[in-house]
Design an enzyme around this catalytic site. Structure first.
Site, PDB file in Angstrom:
ATOM      1  N   TYR A 149      24.405 -27.792 -16.903  1.00 14.90           N
ATOM      2  CA  TYR A 149      25.519 -28.722 -17.108  1.00 14.90           C
ATOM      3  C   TYR A 149      26.239 -28.894 -15.767  1.00 14.90           C
ATOM      4  CZ  TYR A 149      25.123 -27.868 -22.190  1.00 14.90           C
ATOM      5  OH  TYR A 149      24.687 -27.760 -23.490  1.00 14.90           O
ATOM      6  N   GLY A 206      29.525 -38.548 -30.471  1.00 13.60           N
ATOM      7  CA  GLY A 206      30.592 -39.537 -30.590  1.00 13.60           C
ATOM      8  C   GLY A 206      30.215 -40.758 -31.394  1.00 13.60           C
ATOM      9  N   LEU A 214      29.542 -40.906 -34.593  1.00 14.07           N
ATOM     10  CA  LEU A 214      30.238 -40.884 -35.872  1.00 14.07           C
ATOM     11  C   LEU A 214      31.750 -41.018 -35.735  1.00 14.07           C
ATOM     12  CD1 LEU A 214      28.203 -38.058 -37.666  1.00 14.07           C
ATOM     13  CD2 LEU A 214      28.079 -40.522 -38.084  1.00 14.07           C
TER      14      LEU A 214
END
Length: 331
Positions: free
Chosen positions: A56, A208, A210
């Site tokens: 990340y 994101g 939903l």
């Protein structure tokens, strides 16, 4: 915040975890000060699990977490994924789970996190070039040496989970799981429960989709995901609106309904909240107060059936790396 145990003999963790990926530019620019404030707010609220990956931000996320937990390491359960190889341009260049690579990845994570052990260490994908037994034999050795407390597995098929489990005790599976990502229910989740493991669920808001989170940054990884492109995105917006309508009837938000639904699937599942701002975290935490009745669950699942979403979870190249997406006959 309640705690649950990851697996029969696994560690006790908070019933919700904080996924930290979005704090390292995967969804566009982020503010480090705000990210650290979000981590502090999560710890203060009783969240103990911080979920990260060494890839990340190519190590950025681990260094950010190090600053955030300075002086609070004993309060934190660090879950770290590894194995992904990235280029200087940010590209993903496959996975490496050879025993010598496992030790190398761990060495750098320990240094970046400023700790001498990791609570849950897990390959982010399976590596078809390396036997599962080799990878998990190396992980078992790291547990014996005290560098790793518990071993996990991520995005693996039921067959791979069973092979790995025979080599080393595994505390938990991590996999994408949401109202619109339910592939694990067929064979993977039953295998996890048969082996009495726990499960951590990422993507509970389907990145994101939903919650209606817009794609605004050119660096947002969602620009490359099929569910957020073209006609697929337009079709999926109808699903998001359906969930918002249901949420309004419960005086809740779509995010809260989506999180509460995942929690309803079993006390052995820990949803990972992908918040990167304190306001997002506060909204998600209110899902703990939301009680979904059996009638609510029937309505939700009837309105948003498993096959309603348009598009695969990842692009074609990334999908090939998902052992969890193999047809059952090959799993």
């Amino acid at each position: 915040m309640k705690t649950i145990r990851l697996g029969r003999n696994g560690p006790a963790v908070s019933q919700l975890g904080l996924g930290c990926m979005a704090m390292s530019d995967m969804y566009g620019p982020s503010d480090e000060t705000v990210s650290i404030a979000t981590i502090h707010a999560a710890l203060d609220a009783g969240i103990t699990m911080l979920d990260t990956g060494d890839f990340y931000g190519m190590g950025h996320n681990e260094m950010l977490i190090r600053r955030a937990i300075d002086g609070r390491r004993k309060d934190v359960f660090l879950a770290v994924k590894f194995g992904a190889m990235r280029g200087p341009d940010g590209s993903f260049n496959g996975y490496d789970l050879r025993p010598e690579a496992v030790k190398n990845f761990l060495s750098y994570s320990l240094r970046r996190l400023g700790t001498d052990y990791i609570d849950l260490y897990q390959p982010s994908r399976m590596d078809a070039r390396t036997p599962v037994e080799d990878t998990y034999g190396a992980l078992a050795g790291l547990v014996q040496a005290g560098y790793v407390r518990h071993i996990g597995i991520s995005e693996a098929s039921a067959a791979s989970i069973r092979r790995a489990y025979k080599t080393a005790p595994i505390a938990a599976l991590q996999i994408e799981y949401s109202l619109v990502s339910r592939g694990a229910e067929a064979t993977i989740l039953p295998a996890v429960r048969e082996l009495e493991m726990g499960m951590t669920a990422y993507g509970v808001l389907s990145r994101g989709l939903l919650s209606g989170s817009p794609v605004t940054s050119p660096k947002d990884l969602r620009r490359h995901l099929p569910r957020f492109r073209g006609e697929n995105y337009q079709k999926n917006q109808a699903l998001a609106q359906t969930l918002r309508t249901i949420a309004e009837s419960k005086n809740a938000t779509a995010s809260q309904i989506a999180i509460a639904w995942v929690m309803s699937r079993g006390a052995d599942i820990v949803p990972l909240i992908g918040a990167r701002r304190p306001t997002q975290l506060a909204e998600s935490l209110r899902a703990l107060e939301l009680k979904l009745t059996p009638e609510d669950l029937v309505q939700i699942e009837r309105s948003i059936p498993p096959d309603a979403v348009a598009g695969t979870r990842y692009g074609e190249e990334q999908m090939r790396w998902l052992d969890s997406e193999k047809p059952a006959a090959q799993a």
